[in-house]
Design an enzyme around this catalytic site. Structure first.
Site, PDB file in Angstrom:
ATOM      1  N   ARG A  50      32.816  67.701  76.858  1.00 44.84           N
ATOM      2  CA  ARG A  50      33.393  68.445  75.740  1.00 44.84           C
ATOM      3  C   ARG A  50      34.907  68.610  75.907  1.00 44.84           C
ATOM      4  NH1 ARG A  50      30.321  71.714  72.715  1.00 44.84           N
ATOM      5  NH2 ARG A  50      28.692  71.548  74.271  1.00 44.84           N
ATOM      6  N   THR A  51      35.316  69.116  77.051  1.00 45.03           N
ATOM      7  CA  THR A  51      36.741  69.361  77.293  1.00 45.03           C
ATOM      8  C   THR A  51      37.523  68.043  77.331  1.00 45.03           C
ATOM      9  OG1 THR A  51      36.167  71.324  78.562  1.00 45.03           O
ATOM     10  CG2 THR A  51      38.368  70.463  78.884  1.00 45.03           C
ATOM     11  N   LYS A  79      36.219  57.716  98.630  1.00 47.83           N
ATOM     12  CA  LYS A  79      36.571  57.173  99.951  1.00 47.83           C
ATOM     13  C   LYS A  79      37.321  58.202 100.784  1.00 47.83           C
ATOM     14  CE  LYS A  79      37.115  52.623  97.851  1.00 47.83           C
ATOM     15  NZ  LYS A  79      38.175  51.962  97.073  1.00 47.83           N
ATOM     16  N   ARG A 100      40.793  68.344  85.767  1.00 50.29           N
ATOM     17  CA  ARG A 100      39.605  69.186  85.919  1.00 50.29           C
ATOM     18  C   ARG A 100      39.099  68.954  87.343  1.00 50.29           C
ATOM     19  NH1 ARG A 100      36.126  72.242  82.247  1.00 50.29           N
ATOM     20  NH2 ARG A 100      34.103  72.418  83.226  1.00 50.29           N
ATOM     21  N   HIS A 128      40.819  78.410  82.972  1.00 43.73           N
ATOM     22  CA  HIS A 128      40.628  77.344  81.985  1.00 43.73           C
ATOM     23  C   HIS A 128      41.503  77.729  80.794  1.00 43.73           C
ATOM     24  CE1 HIS A 128      39.002  74.118  79.812  1.00 43.73           C
ATOM     25  NE2 HIS A 128      37.753  74.518  79.620  1.00 43.73           N
TER      26      HIS A 128
END
Ligand SMILES: [Zn+2]
Lengths: 300, 155
Positions: A50-51, A79, A100, A128
């Protein structure tokens, strides 16, 4: 030093208002390819469809090109590459980074390494800020103002980062708060102290049917099963904090219900068609506010 | 006690007195004294009316920046700092927790970036001692006195 948006308190009251009026301009005219020479990196260390889609739509509408990854599956992060090295590399390729990441504070750290502006699209349970900005935009759009509103926050007020950021952002605008939650999920003391220090009135209740009638905004959040040690307690609470149409008969005509989505059963489907329901439009507002934030940070 | 002080008296430097014995080695660690080339004497489990058992550290020809020495207020707030010139105490310093604390303190939030990658911690003191509260610059969570953990300088 580039300007970043990591926490909602990185933006002053004036910067918040500027961003919101810019968002209004973008909503009136969403196709403005003013960033056609720019590259936006969208790096998602944990998936959030969504974001991510909202950010990438915003960047595309501004004419920017988008690079990045939507989870760490095929990247060098698996890695063992450090966040520092990833950010150093990505900031060499791009003009702005949207990040994010599952760890709290990761976005702040990234902003200290990056040579280009960084937007926090969620750092663990911490902040957020673009969600908060779209919440503010939704409040402004539906109420015509941000000042002197009564905000009723419902559900998980303990872990819900969206309510904490919204509380901080709204504190610029002389609000009154009602906190509706079960005992297990009450608003943490530090946020109540924060309001007390600013002389902002608030009260608390366990009863959802109280305080609906004089609220201007009802901000619903999801009560998650993981938060409860006792599953029976969860079942009891879950149904208790569910809003249905019959409860809204006495509400103010201007009252709108917001929800950061995805919703489960905290808002019953019969509310969706009501004039009070605003959560789907709220999500759409995310594109305009993100366009505003991206263009503001790139100085356009 | 008077005798002991005389035995190991220093000409110039800093004396840290009234350190709780149990915190002595942490204080040494916080001040990075294990890496110091100055002459240092210390004693521990000395009798103290105030603390029961106390520790003392004397560092020759060394004077600390306020912010450096104030970090020991986190673990030994009652410590007394004496600045010595020519065998005389020329200044007594009172410890207060610095406004910002870089390194030394571990963030109590297990999901904080500083506990997963090599990031130096940074805190703002939002409540002063005795029951201090430190706000993490990264995860924005509070680490309080009860949850204080000192990161060793010994790495
Ligand atoms: Zn932290």
């Amino acid at each position: 030093m580039p300007k970043h948006l990591i926490s909602i308190h990185d933006f002053s009251r004036d910067e918040i208002l500027e961003t919101l009026s810019l968002a209004r301009e973008f909503e009136k005219n969403p196709r403005q390819p003013i960033l056609s020479d720019k590259i936006v990196a969208s790096i998602f260390f944990e998936p959030s469809t969504r974001t991510r889609l909202s950010f990438e739509t915003a960047a595309n509408r501004l004419g920017a090109r988008v690079i990045g990854f939507s989870d760490i599956g095929n990247t060098s992060v698996t890695k063992g590459e450090t966040l520092k090295d990833t950010i150093k590399m990505v900031s060499n390729y791009s003009d702005l980074i949207v990040i994010r990441h599952p760890l709290d504070g990761s976005a702040r750290y990234a902003s200290e390494i990056s040579s280009v502006p960084v937007i926090n699209a969620g750092d663990g349970a911490n902040q957020h800020p673009t969600q908060t900005m779209l919440d503010l935009y939704s409040i402004l759009k539906t109420q015509g103002k941000l000042e002197n509103l009564k905000i009723n926050m419902v559900g998980d007020l303990k872990y819900g980062r969206t309510v904490h950021s919204l509380l901080q952002a709204m504190s610029h605008f002389n609000p009154e708060f009602l906190f509706t939650s079960p005992d297990e999920l009450k608003m943490p003391v530090e946020y109540k102290e924060y309001l007390t220090n600013l002389n902002i009135p608030f009260s608390e209740t366990k009863n959802l049917s109280k305080g609906l009638d004089d609220s201007d905004i009802i901000y619903m959040t999801r009560v998650q099963r993981e938060r409860f040690t006792d599953p029976i307690e969860y079942e009891r609470v879950k149904n208790f904090y569910s809003l249905n149409l019959s409860m809204l008969s006495g509400c103010k005509p201007n009252m709108k219900i917001l929800h950061p989505l995805p919703r489960v059963n905290e808002i019953s489907q019969d509310v969706d068609a009501s004039d009070h329901a605003y959560y789907f439009e709220q999500a759409e507002n995310g594109v305009y506010t993100r366009m505003a934030i991206i263009s503001k940070l790139l100085g356009k | 006690m008077e005798k002991q002080l005389k035995v190991s008296a220093i000409k110039d430097g800093t004396v840290l007195d009234h350190i709780p014995s149990c915190q002595l080695f942490k204080v040494i660690d916080i001040l990075g004294l294990n890496k110091s080339s100055n002459q240092i004497t210390f004693g521990t489990n000395l009798d103290s009316k105030l603390l029961g058992k106390k520790g003392i550290i004397k560092i020759s020809d060394k004077y600390f920046e306020s912010d450096d020495i104030n970090r020991i207020a986190l673990i030994a707030p009652q410590a007394k700092i004496n600045i010595i010139h020519d065998f005389e105490v020329v200044e007594k310093r009172v410890l207060t927790i610095p406004k910002t604390i870089r390194g030394i303190v571990k963030c109590m939030n297990p999901m904080c970036i500083t506990n997963h990658q090599v990031v130096e911690t940074l805190f703002t003191t939002i409540v002063e001692s005795p029951d201090f509260k430190l706000l993490c610059h990264y995860c924005e969570k509070i680490t309080d006195k009860e949850n204080l953990k000192i990161i060793s300088n010994n790495r």
